[in-house]
Each structure stands twice: as C-alpha cells, then as structure tokens.
Design a protein around this motif. Structure first.
Motif, PDB file in Angstrom:
ATOM      1  N   ALA A 143       0.834  -1.202   0.000  1.00  0.00           N
ATOM      2  CA  ALA A 143       0.000   0.000   0.000  1.00  0.00           C
ATOM      3  C   ALA A 143       0.869   1.252   0.000  1.00  0.00           C
ATOM      4  O   ALA A 143       0.556   2.231  -0.677  1.00  0.00           O
ATOM      5  N   LEU A 144       1.983   1.205   0.734  1.00  0.00           N
ATOM      6  CA  LEU A 144       2.895   2.349   0.743  1.00  0.00           C
ATOM      7  C   LEU A 144       3.520   2.559  -0.634  1.00  0.00           C
ATOM      8  O   LEU A 144       3.601   3.674  -1.130  1.00  0.00           O
ATOM      9  N   ALA A 197      -4.529   2.363  -1.615  1.00  0.00           N
ATOM     10  CA  ALA A 197      -4.231   1.930  -0.255  1.00  0.00           C
ATOM     11  C   ALA A 197      -5.398   1.089   0.261  1.00  0.00           C
ATOM     12  O   ALA A 197      -5.198   0.020   0.848  1.00  0.00           O
ATOM     13  N   LEU A 198      -6.613   1.555   0.005  1.00  0.00           N
ATOM     14  CA  LEU A 198      -7.802   0.812   0.429  1.00  0.00           C
ATOM     15  C   LEU A 198      -7.797  -0.597  -0.158  1.00  0.00           C
ATOM     16  O   LEU A 198      -8.021  -1.590   0.543  1.00  0.00           O
ATOM     17  N   LEU A 199      -7.499  -0.700  -1.449  1.00  0.00           N
ATOM     18  CA  LEU A 199      -7.542  -2.009  -2.106  1.00  0.00           C
ATOM     19  C   LEU A 199      -6.435  -2.920  -1.581  1.00  0.00           C
ATOM     20  O   LEU A 199      -6.682  -4.092  -1.263  1.00  0.00           O
ATOM     21  N   PHE A 200      -5.219  -2.393  -1.492  1.00  0.00           N
ATOM     22  CA  PHE A 200      -4.125  -3.244  -1.020  1.00  0.00           C
ATOM     23  C   PHE A 200      -4.358  -3.679   0.420  1.00  0.00           C
ATOM     24  O   PHE A 200      -4.078  -4.820   0.788  1.00  0.00           O
ATOM     25  N   LEU A 216     -10.830   4.773   5.027  1.00  0.00           N
ATOM     26  CA  LEU A 216     -10.421   5.065   3.645  1.00  0.00           C
ATOM     27  C   LEU A 216     -11.619   5.016   2.707  1.00  0.00           C
ATOM     28  O   LEU A 216     -11.779   5.874   1.830  1.00  0.00           O
ATOM     29  N   ALA A 217     -12.477   4.014   2.893  1.00  0.00           N
ATOM     30  CA  ALA A 217     -13.655   3.906   2.030  1.00  0.00           C
ATOM     31  C   ALA A 217     -14.544   5.133   2.204  1.00  0.00           C
ATOM     32  O   ALA A 217     -15.068   5.694   1.230  1.00  0.00           O
ATOM     33  N   ALA A 218     -14.690   5.581   3.463  1.00  0.00           N
ATOM     34  CA  ALA A 218     -15.519   6.752   3.723  1.00  0.00           C
ATOM     35  C   ALA A 218     -14.911   7.978   3.051  1.00  0.00           C
ATOM     36  O   ALA A 218     -15.631   8.796   2.471  1.00  0.00           O
ATOM     37  N   LEU A 219     -13.574   8.097   3.098  1.00  0.00           N
ATOM     38  CA  LEU A 219     -12.928   9.235   2.442  1.00  0.00           C
ATOM     39  C   LEU A 219     -13.208   9.220   0.943  1.00  0.00           C
ATOM     40  O   LEU A 219     -13.497  10.253   0.341  1.00  0.00           O
TER      41      LEU A 219
END
Lengths: 484, 222, 503
Positions: free
Chosen positions: C253-254, C348-351, C470-473
């Motif tokens: 993700a990074l 990042a959300l997906l990873f 993250l999903a909410a963002l």
C-alpha cells in the motif's frame, strides 16, 4: 423549494436508516420514507399547481477546479414532472409491494435474507432517479445516471447465485460502457461550448453536433437496452420481481429515453440523419424483440422483450420528431408514462404468480382466473394498456405515434410505418394468446396449489389498475403544457 | 604542465579502462580494471581543479578516491572471492561483444564529438578539450547501459551502474567545472552510489540462490 | 510573493529519523513490544505538525529554510499532508498485521522492529523529497526512499522477495541515474543565467525560455524516463508487479500509494515547467502514458494473483496522473494532482483489503483459490468493492471526479485519441476489479485446494477501522469534491507560479 429537497432527502434518509436499524424495523423505515416522499410530491404539486411551470435553480458549485459553472440544481418542467410521477408513485408502490414480496412465504425465493440490502439499494435508486428527473443540466444527469447503474448492478445481483452475479456484471459493464460514451460527449461539449446545458448542443458545428449526439445516443441505447445493447435486459430478469418491475421496466431504462427526449425537446436542431438513425434502430429493435417473443417460456423474459420493444416505440417517436414531425416527441414522451404504468402492472402480476404459485413458466400455468380473479383482472388491464386497447393508457400514445408517422409522410415515413404496424399487430396477437393460455382454461396443478397473497401486494395491483385508466389524462395534460 | 593534450589523453585512457572493465571475463581482474578507471576519473577531476582554480574540486577528488577507488573496488574484489572466478556467461559472445563495444565506442564518440553544438549549452563546452571529454563521458554512460543490457553477472551489473554514474559525473565536470555546487553534487551522488552497491552486494545473493546469474532470478516471471 | 522563514520543514524530515533511532535504542534495551506504539506516536506527531502548517501555506506564503534548501509551497503541503496521513493509517493497520506475521514465525523479532525503523526512515526521506527545493537533493531523497523501501520489499527474506527487492533496486537506480543525467544537463544550461541558484527548483522556471531547445528536450526526456521508472510506467514497469506482490501488504500500500507518486511529484517539479514552452513534451508524455495505461490494465486483466493485479492496475492509474501533469495546463495539473490524491486513497484501500484477506486466510492471494468470503468478511467485501468501483470511475466515488477532470483537461488540448484511450481504460479497470471482487467474495471456492475448509473470520477492529475510514474518504470526496478544491487549487497555483515567473 423545501418540498423538492424533502422529496430527494426522504429516500436517501430511508436508505441510510435501513442499513442501521434492526432487521424487524426495516420494512417500517422503508414504508415511512416512501410515504414521506409521496407526501412531499403532493405538497410540491399543491405549491405549484399544474400549468405554472418554471425553473427553480439552486446552483451549487461542485467541481470548482474543472467546471466553473454551478452543477447541481432543480429543473421542474412538464417532462421532469412526467418522470417524477413515474418515479415517485411507482417507487411508493414497489416498496409497498416488496414489503409483502421479499418474505419467507414467497414460493419462488423463500428467504427474508437481504431485505435491508434490497431496501437500501431500491431507496437509493429512487433518490438517484429523482436526481435524474430534476436535472437542469447534463452533468447532474450523468452523475445520477451512473448512480442508477450502480444500484441496478447491486439489485440484479441480489440473490448472489451464479446466474444473478453474471447478469449483474453484464448489465454493469454494458451500461457503464454506454455511460463512458456519455462522458466523452460531455467532454467534447464542454471543450467547445463551456456549458453542460441541454441546449448547448445547438452551439456546436453541425458535423460535431452529429457526433456528440450519436455519443449521447449510444449511452441512451445501452441504458434503455436497445439494439445492439439489448442483451443485458433479459438476463437482468434474474433479479427479484420488484427490481425487474421498477428498474427494468418503469424507471431506470426510461433514463435513456428521457435523455434523448430532453435533448430533442431542448434543441430541435438535431440533424435529420440522427433522427433517421434513431428511428431505423428503433424499428430494428422492435423486430428483434418481436421475433424473440415467440421463443419465451418465462413470463418475465417475455415482458422484458416487450419492454425492449416499447422503449423502441419511444425512440421511434423521438426519431420521427428529429426528422421533422414534432408530434412524435410528445407522443414518445407520453408513451414513457403509459408504458411504465402498464408494464409495472404486468410485472407485479407476474410477481404475484411466482409468490403464490412458485413459477412463472407459461406452460406450467393455466386457469389462474378461477383461483385469483383480481390477478386476472389486473393482468388483462395491464395487457390491454400495453397493447393499446381503448380506453386504456397505451392506446393514446400509440395513436399519436402513428399519427406523427403519417404526418411525417414521405418515403421514409411510410417505410418506417409498415414494420411499426407489423410489430403492433403481431405483438397484440401473441400477448392475447399468452394471456388466454395462462388465465383461462382448466387450472393446472401449480395453480390449484396457489396460496393467498398479502394485502400490500393486492393494494399495489388495484392502484395500478386505476392508473392504467387515469395515466393518459395526466400525460396529455403534461404534453399540452409542453406545447403539443 | 597540464594542457589540453593531456586531458584528451586521459579521456582516451578512461574509455579504454571502461572497455576493459566490461570485457574482462575474470571478475577480479575486471574489478581491478574498474579501479584503474576510477583512478583516471580522479586524475581528471584533479586536473580540472588545477585548470579552473576551483579548489573545492580537490575535495571531490578525495571523496572519489575514497569511494570509487577504495570502497567500491574493495567490495567488488571481496565479493568476487566468494563466487566462481569467471563471470557468468554473458548473453552476447566474446567476439560479438568486443565488436559491438567497438562500434558503440566509435559511433557514439564520433557522433557526440561532431554534433556537440546540439547539446552543449555553453561556448566553452564546445571547444577542444571539453568537447572530447564530453563525447568520452557520454560514451562511458552508454557503455554502462550496454553492460546492463548484455551481462547477467551481478558484479558486472554493479560495474555497469557504476559506469553510468561515472559518465554522469564526467559530464557534470565537463559542463560546470567552476562552481562549488559541482563538488557538492559529486560528493552527494558518490555516496548514493556506494550505499546502493553496498546494499546490492550485502544480501549474499550467491549464498541464497547459488548463482550470480541475474537472469536466473526469474521465479516471479509467470 | 512574500515568504516565511521556518524550521518546520526540517522537523518534518528529522522527526521520523529521530523516531527510528529511538526505536533502535529501545530495542537495544529489550523493549521490543513498544516499538509499534512509538512509531504510531511519532507519525501522529508528524501529522499534527503537517496539518497546521499546511493550513498556513494555503493562505499563500511558502515556508523557506534557505540554509537547507527547503521550501514548502502549496504542492509540498499537499504531498506532505498526504504522506504523513497515509503512513499513519498504514502503521495503525500494520500493528495487528505484523504481529500476526511474527507470531506465525514469518518474521523474526529482530526484523519485526526493523520494519518500523525502516518505515520511519522512509517517511523521513519522502518528506525530504517533497520539501526540498534543490534539484540534486530531489534526486538524492528519491534514491534514499528507493533504498529504504527496497529493504522493505525484501522484508521476508524469501527467495521471491529477495529477487523482487533486487529487481526493484536495480531498475529504479538505473532509471534514476538517467534522471540525474537530465538534471545535470538542465543545471549546466541554467547556471550561466542564474549561477548557483540554478539548482533551486523554484527558480528554473524563470529561465526556461533561455535554455537552448536541444538541451531542454534532452534533459526533459531523460528526466521523464527516470521518473517514469520510479513511477513504474510501461516500459519501465518490470520491477513494479514483483515488488508490490512480494512485499508485506501494508508496504504494498505504501509503494503504490506513495512511492510511485514521488515520480509524479518530481515530474511536476521539473518536467511540467517545460511543458508550456515545448508542445512536443506534452505529446511525448501523452503517448507514454496512454500506452502505459492500456498495457497496464491489459496485464492486470490476466493476473490470478490479487496483488499483482492491483500492481498492474497501479501502472495504469499512475499513467493517468502523468498524463494530466504532463499537459502543463491548469486543468491538467489540477486533475493530475486530484487523481494522485484519489489513487493514493483508493489503492491503499484495495491493497489493505487484500491484506485483510491474506490475514484472514493465512496468506492466500490467488483469485482461483479464494471464494465465498463475502459472508464471513462483510466489511472487507464492502471496502474492496467500494475501492473497485472508485478506481473504475463510477460516481459517487472519488475516482469519477478526478478522471472526469482529466478527460476534460486532455480534451481541452484536443488530444481526443488520448481521451478515448483513458475512457477505454476506465471501462477495463472496472471490469477487472469488479470481476475479482465477485470471484473472491461470492463465487464458490474450489473444493480441492484453497480456503474451502478453513475457518475464516473478519479482521480485527484496528484493521477494518482503517479500511472503513479510507472507504468513507473515497465516498466523501466523490460526493463533495469541492472539499479538496482549496488544497488542490493552491497546489496547482504553486506549480503555475514557478513557470509563470519567467513571463
């Protein structure tokens, strides 16, 4: 103003709440929110009595970096009122009907699992459709358009078995790729005119206008399941009947024709050639759907093909209008309302059949009229409305469609009229045959075993029967307000 | 004492040593050839410091001796003791490789020397000694790329990257010799190169994989 | 333009490195268990610092620390905020993830603390990259971030991860050497006009028109190749799928969220300055990016490994960013930066969702071996699908807004072929990721191997809280894109201010 905002907020709030409240309360929340929505609509009409139409604009900056002009707003004119009526009234009925339909007593899908999911997406969809109907510009329309695609995908996949997952994926891909053409058209429109308004197309150079319109047309074809994108709609019948009725007959597929109707009525400057393309593709779609009628054994699929054909009627009317006979556009727009009511009624009847008898196969059903007379009356009313038997709703719009075609005249007009008439007559005959087979004669075993239907579903049927008689008057009134 | 002719000679010598570092099959010898190459690089830096009177360049020369002449060759030689004496068979055969290298050498040197006006920003850089040095340094850079493309051995890979780095350093030196910042850039980037090589060689790739053939490291290619 | 003198930039760089030293000292004192909390604490501090100073910068004055050639303008503030926020979230997520890895014996206790040390050093190098105003420091900082992440990629010390680390470090270092060459050429061309100040990024814009055409084009081409290599564009992408798939999931993700964005950032700082003067650069980058986005997503479609699929999708998404930034217009830079932010959040959300799947199933990441997880892991399923729809560009998620902005930016330059390719890629992205979501969460798992029999539970709260946030963002930005408008507008203006200084 407040009433319009409430109209939008009720279903959104209902959707969010139905994911949060305990499962027992889900139905109550959904019913409460649609009732609130219906009341807001009535309040809106009381505030703005019919005949007084004007644009209410709240322009709210949304994408400041990219599009300088305000994006979200409200446009309430006869055409959006027409869509609003369909969306809100049928939305109310479908939630009411769904309260009885999604239950453990349902013979076809005996499960209450996922009721909150069903209500969440359905209410969200209602909100999105209200957004589409009230759009003052193409960008807002696009935003809610894609939102309906999303809801449609989730609702088709509702049962989460292989068939419904595949159907949902297919519908998502086909409508989304259509949506991308919409996006491309918006980009070109904005680059050349700097606006997203419906009449911005008129400012483009004629050749570019043709291409941009064609892109919008492809998006609309994909959304309204027209040739060559019609294949997702029959597959989408894997969804619960409430969804098939509301999304895939009454509301969502109407978004495509609504878009083209908007563009046609906002600019009568669309090239003649585009009109011809629209009309010819509509006729091709009608004929394909007609041939596929005869092979269907599943009532829902039969209705799906009939939906495809009837959406083609609307496109046909709009195409005729672009070619020069304005009456076609009004007739087409009127047919949006009439078809929604009639097809909605028919789908709900099929839903009642699968609830009560557990099947929707034509060859397993016969003599239903003896067991459930209300159902038979409803089905026959819906069928007559669909086929255009006076005084039911379909008659009026079909009459005006034919009149518009004859008014257009010329070689093109007459050449288009012949296949159109053919489809009307053959479709008429086949539906009479099917209706007779299912509802009359000696009852089959399945029919004899049928169970009683809850009152909420019966109520929805009764309301719709009345609407098939009343709808044309509302439709005519609105068309006159539009300038017919 | 230090004149144009000498700079041109140094440039030629540096080219020859880089070819040697690339082509010698024996890894220890190749590392030594690289040592020689780096030494010549330092000589060029020193002579520039003398010509331009930019004394900070001596500092760079000292760092260069430390990193490129001492640390990197030391690492390479130490590593080459752990692996077979000769490099892993390269992708291109010896004769072909020498031929290709000669062609690269001549073509790039000639092209860049003749078309110097295309890409040297200052008048000064377009005159004789700098002009030759620029052409030479670009050629060193290209030799580095060639090494990376044609060799599979880890040590040769490292030499390739180092040659590229040195090519860039020479270009920097040839174009902007009179600034203090040049020294700073040189020293800082030297350090980066050393850290990279340290990292690259420290992980004992030979012990874990049993080979230094970087083309064999292809378990992930599916 | 007025400027402010401030030590804050230096604190941003030194802070995490100091944190790393503290962790190593504590480890020497055998207080291993505290390391993750220390790391999280330091990042909280960093975030707390970067937030108010970002707000100060949005009022219009860049912060300067001339002694160290540091300068923070709107763009740096945006990147700094993004970096510190994402690292903080990923560290919170890592806590349980890495604990489990250690309990299962995949990671020794010594390497366990090394993980946090490296992430902190890496954060420092990233902060340096985005705050420096010095051409060569930019190169050095990017190299430092490469080297720190190389150790993280090879973290498991298995054959495959070592190989991925090798490939990563070699290819990126070679690529960055190219960009060094480009930087040297540009510096050589600039110094007759500016002297030693020619190394300052904020001043190069003044003399763009004075640089000889050939040098400018050579330099820009070399730099573009180098940064494209760092960002993993096709044809420089060979390292990316290996590195992403072999690293621990939080590190993937990074890598995808931040490291490859540094390439885009450096591009904005250097190449974009030249784009308005030389139209050829725009075409070059558009060609590169179009090819890359198409090939990337095609490769993603055929992958069976979830992480490799996401990695290839990153190749194609970072191309969108490059395409926008390479246009050199207000709308292009705005859209590019917007997509940069959005892609960081989404990827990042997906990873991290895939990380959650691996956490729950014991490291399975092949689509063909997974299935039917939707009922057992509803939160992860929801988050993954939200990410899939967002990256496909479906409203109301954030991916739609930035992609649509990019389409308009490209259309504005009349590069309609590029618009067509980007739109097509959007469709394929949606198809690819939603299909994967179906197969993993709802399809029946294959019986003979895979996860059919193993008990699977939802991941712990500290992990799914990060996913949900993250999903909410993603959703909030999609619904109210104007929330980000002041930040992005300021960043875009900061870029434009540099090249318009030349008049």
């Amino acid at each position: 103003m407040l009433s319009v905002i409430l109209l939008f907020l009720f279903p959104v709030a209902g959707a969010i709440l139905s994911m949060m409240v305990p499962k027992k309360r889900v139905t109550l929340v959904a019913l409460g929110s649609v009732t609130g929505m219906l009341v807001s609509l009535i309040w809106l009409f009381l505030q703005k009595p019919p005949g007084v139409w004007r644009v209410l604009a709240i322009s709210w900056k949304w994408m400041s970096g990219a599009a300088a002009q305000g994006v979200f707003g409200i446009l309430l004119d006869p055409l959006s009122t027409l869509m609003l009526l369909i969306v809100v009234v049928l939305g109310f009925l479908v939630i009411l009907y769904g309260a009885g339909y999604i239950s453990a007593r349902n013979r076809e899908h005996a499960s209450e699992e996922g009721r909150e999911r069903h209500n969440f997406w359905l209410l969200l969809f209602i909100a999105a459709m209200i957004g589409v109907a009230l759009s003052p510009n193409l960008l807002q329309l696009f935003f809610f358009w894609e939102l309906t695609t999303l809801c449609s995908w989730a609702l088709i996949s509702h049962y989460r078995n292989d068939e419904s997952l595949r159907a949902g994926f297919k519908a998502l891909l086909m409508t989304f790729s259509g949506g991308l053409f919409f996006a491309a058209a918006l980009v070109v429109l904005y680059v050349f005119t700097g606006r997203f308004d419906f009449d911005a197309i008129s400012e483009l150079a004629p050749r570019l206008r043709f291409w941009v319109f064609l892109f919008f047309l492809i998006a609309a074809w994909a959304k309204s399941a027209q040739f060559p994108f019609y294949t997702w709609l029959p597959d989408a019948m894997a969804a619960p009947t409430t969804v098939s009725m509301y999304l895939h007959a009454a509301a969502m597929v109407k978004a495509g024709v609504f878009l083209i109707a908007r563009l046609t009525l906002a600019n009568f400057t669309i090239p003649w050639l585009s009109g011809l393309i629209v009309a010819v593709c509509a006729v091709v779609t009608m004929l394909i759907a007609l041939f596929l009628f005869f092979t269907q054994n599943d009532l829902k699929k039969l209705l799906a093909y009939s939906t495809i054909a009837h959406l083609a009627y609307v496109f046909f009317g709009l195409g005729i209008a672009m070619m020069g006979s304005k009456l076609g556009a009004y007739a087409g727009a009127m047919h949006i309302l009439n078809h929604s009511v009639a097809k909605g009624l028919l789908f709900l009847c099929v839903g009642v059949l699968s609830y009560a008898a557990g099947t929707r196969k034509i060859d397993e059903l016969s003599g239903v009229a003896k067991k459930c007379p209300l159902l038979a009356i409803a089905f026959i009313c819906g069928m007559f409305a669909l086929l255009g038997v006076p005084p039911f709703s379909g008659f009026w719009s079909k009459f005006y469609l034919l009149a518009a075609t004859i008014q257009l005249g010329g070689v093109a007009g007459w050449l288009l009229l012949i296949p159109f008439l053919l489809e009307i007559i053959l479709g008429f005959a086949w539906f009479l045959h099917v209706g007779h087979k299912v509802f009359f004669g000696t009852p089959s075993q399945r029919t004899l075993d049928a169970q009683p239907v809850p009152p909420s579903m019966q109520f929805a049927l009764v309301v719709l029967i009345i609407l098939t008689l009343v709808a044309p008057y509302a439709g005519l009134h609105l068309m006159q307000a539009m300038g017919m | 004492m230090i004149n144009e002719q000498m700079l041109v000679t140094l440039t030629m010598a540096i080219l020859i040593t880089s070819v040697a570092a690339v082509e010698i099959r024996n890894l220890r010898l190749a590392a030594h050839a690289y040592l020689l190459h780096s030494l010549l690089l330092c000589a060029i830096i020193v002579s520039y410091a003398y010509i331009t009177g930019n004394e900070s360049l001596y500092l760079w020369a000292i760092t260069c001796v430390l990193t490129k002449v001492i640390i990197i060759p030391w690492l390479l030689i130490r590593y080459s003791k752990m692996v077979p004496q000769n490099e892993y068979r390269p992708i291109v055969g010896f004769v072909m490789s020498v031929l290709a290298l000669t062609v690269i050498l001549i073509v790039f040197y000639k092209v860049f020397q003749t078309s110097i006006t295309l890409w040297a920003p200052t008048e000064e850089a377009q005159r004789a000694p700098v002009r030759n040095l620029l052409a030479g340094s670009v050629t060193v850079f290209v030799l580095g790329i060639w090494t990376l493309l044609s060799r599979r051995d880890v040590i040769k890979t490292v030499i390739g990257v180092a040659l590229m780095e040195n090519g860039v350093h020479l270009i920097l030196l040839a174009l902007v010799p009179q600034l203090k910042e040049t020294t700073m850039i040189g020293i800082v980037t030297n350090v980066v190169a050393v850290v990279f090589i340290l990292l690259y060689l420290s992980a004992d790739i030979y012990r874990i994989f049993g080979t230094t053939d970087s083309a064999r490291l292809s378990e992930l290619k599916r | 333009m007025t400027t402010d003198h401030s030590w804050i930039p230096l604190i941003l760089i030194i802070g995490p490195v100091f944190g790393a030293i503290v962790i190593e000292l504590l480890a020497a004192a055998k207080k291993i268990r505290a390391v993750e909390n220390i790391a999280i604490g330091f990042l909280c501090l960093q975030f707390a610092i970067s937030l108010p100073f970002s707000i100060r910068i949005w009022s219009g004055t860049p912060l300067l620390l001339e002694a160290y050639a540091l300068r923070i303008d709107g763009l740096s503030a945006l990147m700094g905020l993004l970096i510190n926020m994402m690292v903080l979230l990923i560290l919170i997520y890592s806590k349980r993830y890495m604990q489990r890895e250690q309990e299962h014996g995949l990671v020794s206790i010594k390497r366990y603390r090394l993980y946090y040390t490296l992430i902190l050093i890496f954060t420092g190098s990233m902060n340096w990259t985005v705050t420096t105003n010095h051409l060569i420091h930019l190169y050095v900082a990017m190299e430092a971030s490469t080297l720190a992440t190389a150790l993280l990629v090879a973290f498991y010390r298995k054959k495959a991860s070592l190989e991925a680390g090798y490939k990563y470090v070699l290819l990126v270092v070679v690529g960055m050497t190219f960009s060094l060459l480009g930087m040297v050429l540009i510096f050589a061309a600039v110094y007759p006009h500016l002297g030693a100040d020619g190394l300052l990024l904020s001043r190069i814009g003044e003399v763009v028109k004075l640089i000889p055409r050939n040098i400018a084009l050579f330099g820009v081409a070399f730099m573009t190749c180098g940064f494209a290599c760092k960002a993993g564009l096709v044809p420089f992408h060979a390292w990316l799928p290996d590195a992403h798939s072999e690293a621990p999931s939080p590190v993937s993700a990074l890598l995808s969220g931040l490291i490859i964005k540094l390439g885009a950032y450096a591009l904005t700082r250097t190449v974009t300055i030249f784009a308005p003067t030389y139209h050829g650069i725009v075409i070059f980058i558009a060609l590169l990016a179009s090819a890359s986005m198409l090939i990337g997503i095609m490769m993603a479609l055929v992958q069976d490994d979830l992480k490799r699929m996401l990695a290839y999708s990153s190749v194609s998404q970072i191309s969108y960013v490059f395409e926008g930034l390479g246009l050199g217009t207000y709308l292009g830079i705005y859209g590019g930066l917007f997509h940069l932010v959005n892609h960081t959040l989404i990827k990042a959300l997906l990873f991290l969702s895939v990380g959650a799947i691996m956490y729950a199933t014991g490291g399975v990441r092949r689509i063909s071996q997974l299935g039917g997880l939707g009922k057992k892991m509803p939160v992860t399923a929801f988050c993954f699908l939200a990410g899939a729809l967002a990256i496909g560009g479906l409203p109301p998620f954030n991916g739609f807004v930035s992609k649509f902005t990019l389409f308009m930016a490209i259309g504005e330059q009349h590069l309609y072929w590029a618009v067509a390719i980007s739109i097509l890629t959007g469709l394929m992205t949606l198809a690819c990721l939603v299909r994967a979501g179906y197969l993993v969460f709802w399809a029946k798992p294959s019986q003979d191997k895979g996860v059919a029999g193993t008990p699977i539970r939802e991941v712990p709260a500290s992990m799914y809280a990060v996913l949900l946030l993250l999903a909410a963002l993603c959703l909030v930005i999609g619904l109210f894109p104007n929330l980000l408008y002041p930040i992005l507008d300021n960043a875009t203006r900061a870029v434009l201010a540099i090249w318009s200084a030349g008049g």
